[in-house]
Design a protein around this motif. Sequence first.
Motif, PDB file in Angstrom:
ATOM      1  N   GLU A 111      29.163  59.486 -78.997  1.00 55.63           N
ATOM      2  CA  GLU A 111      28.945  60.807 -78.424  1.00 55.63           C
ATOM      3  C   GLU A 111      27.502  60.936 -77.948  1.00 55.63           C
ATOM      4  N   LYS A 151      28.738  68.447 -75.416  1.00 58.22           N
ATOM      5  CA  LYS A 151      29.316  69.559 -76.170  1.00 58.22           C
ATOM      6  C   LYS A 151      28.331  70.148 -77.172  1.00 58.22           C
ATOM      7  N   ASP A 174      29.603  73.914 -77.073  1.00 56.25           N
ATOM      8  CA  ASP A 174      30.569  74.231 -78.125  1.00 56.25           C
ATOM      9  C   ASP A 174      29.906  74.402 -79.480  1.00 56.25           C
ATOM     10  N   TYR A 175      28.868  73.583 -79.739  1.00 52.29           N
ATOM     11  CA  TYR A 175      28.271  73.597 -81.073  1.00 52.29           C
ATOM     12  C   TYR A 175      26.783  73.314 -81.011  1.00 52.29           C
ATOM     13  N   GLY A 281      30.574  65.711 -82.604  1.00 58.61           N
ATOM     14  CA  GLY A 281      31.488  66.288 -81.633  1.00 58.61           C
ATOM     15  C   GLY A 281      32.932  66.264 -82.090  1.00 58.61           C
ATOM     16  N   ALA A 282      33.346  65.187 -82.772  1.00 64.16           N
ATOM     17  CA  ALA A 282      34.712  65.118 -83.284  1.00 64.16           C
ATOM     18  C   ALA A 282      34.919  66.119 -84.415  1.00 64.16           C
ATOM     19  N   ASN A 284      33.396  69.011 -84.567  1.00 62.36           N
ATOM     20  CA  ASN A 284      33.549  70.263 -83.823  1.00 62.36           C
ATOM     21  C   ASN A 284      34.969  70.407 -83.286  1.00 62.36           C
ATOM     22  N   ASP A 285      35.474  69.351 -82.659  1.00 63.34           N
ATOM     23  CA  ASP A 285      36.800  69.426 -82.043  1.00 63.34           C
ATOM     24  C   ASP A 285      37.877  69.706 -83.083  1.00 63.34           C
ATOM     25  N   HIS A 286      37.831  68.990 -84.201  1.00 61.35           N
ATOM     26  CA  HIS A 286      38.861  69.171 -85.220  1.00 61.35           C
ATOM     27  C   HIS A 286      38.799  70.561 -85.849  1.00 61.35           C
ATOM     28  N   TYR A 287      37.586  71.009 -86.144  1.00 62.55           N
ATOM     29  CA  TYR A 287      37.458  72.318 -86.781  1.00 62.55           C
ATOM     30  C   TYR A 287      37.968  73.425 -85.856  1.00 62.55           C
ATOM     31  N   ARG A 288      37.689  73.308 -84.577  1.00 59.78           N
ATOM     32  CA  ARG A 288      38.189  74.302 -83.623  1.00 59.78           C
ATOM     33  C   ARG A 288      39.721  74.314 -83.586  1.00 59.78           C
ATOM     34  N   GLN A 289      40.325  73.145 -83.678  1.00 59.92           N
ATOM     35  CA  GLN A 289      41.782  73.075 -83.647  1.00 59.92           C
ATOM     36  C   GLN A 289      42.425  73.723 -84.869  1.00 59.92           C
TER      37      GLN A 289
END
Length: 292
Positions: A111, A151, A174-175, A281-282, A284-289
């Motif tokens: 990332e 991100k 995003d974060y 970043g991953a 962030n992505d998982h927590y958002r989901q």
Amino acid sequence: MPLTDHGRYAFSPIPARPDFDWPGKARLAVYLGMNLECFDFGSGLGAELAPGGPQPDVLNYAWRDYGNRVGVWRMLELFDRLGLPCTALVNSAMYDAAPGVVEAFRGRGDEIAGHGRSNSERQGSLDARGEAALIVDATQRLHREEGRRPKGWLGPWISQSRVTPDLLDEAGYDYLLDWCHDDQPVWMNTRAGRILSVPYPQELNDIPQIIGRKREAAEFADMILDSFDVMLAESARRPLVMGIALHPYIMGQPHRLKHLDRALRALTARSNDQVWFTTAGAINDHYRQLGL
């Protein structure tokens, strides 16, 4: 007299929060934050190996430059041997100051996150217009070079003004990583919505420990392993994030890399299916989901 509140998030004790899992039902997310930084010669800010003299401060400038010329390549070889991903925290001026460094992380599939223009300046000392321009300048360069917008953002020198989360949200981030207040992601309010704070360490960080507190690499390596042991055991009760913040001009020195190697090898050897080696970043992505 009431305390002044930042208004970004409410107090929340970690035992009282909803439970969740990381991907694959893992409980502890571990990531490496690699700071890729460059500096003005003869002016501006920069970490010091020794007290600097009048500018140009050749000793400290050259010591920092060693990280991009030599230290980072040692660290990349170590990460490759262990198969560990990274989040590269990139000063946008790195593409000009140290060609090939950011590209090496890109080639690994790591990332690429924003980290200002250079570490010779603090964004929090600028007015709102100047800070917004700094964010735009850095973001546009990373977007142009990487073919995608970053991100995540770490302020140079962990520097924020009172409006930084608002400006980052409005710039499409995003974060952010500047707030070291938790071991789980935390939603932060902005004037246009919200932005996620992903944990970034100031304890497991080579600058505060080695430069600030004058500890050396053997002790820093022990801290990494001690933190991992405690957090892995605790993660059975609640999911956690463990970040390790690294700088090539510090941990890329040969006598320190030996101990980083020891710590990361032991960390991977002690790991099990409850550990997720990942990127910020991953996370962030998982927590958002999860929709929490």
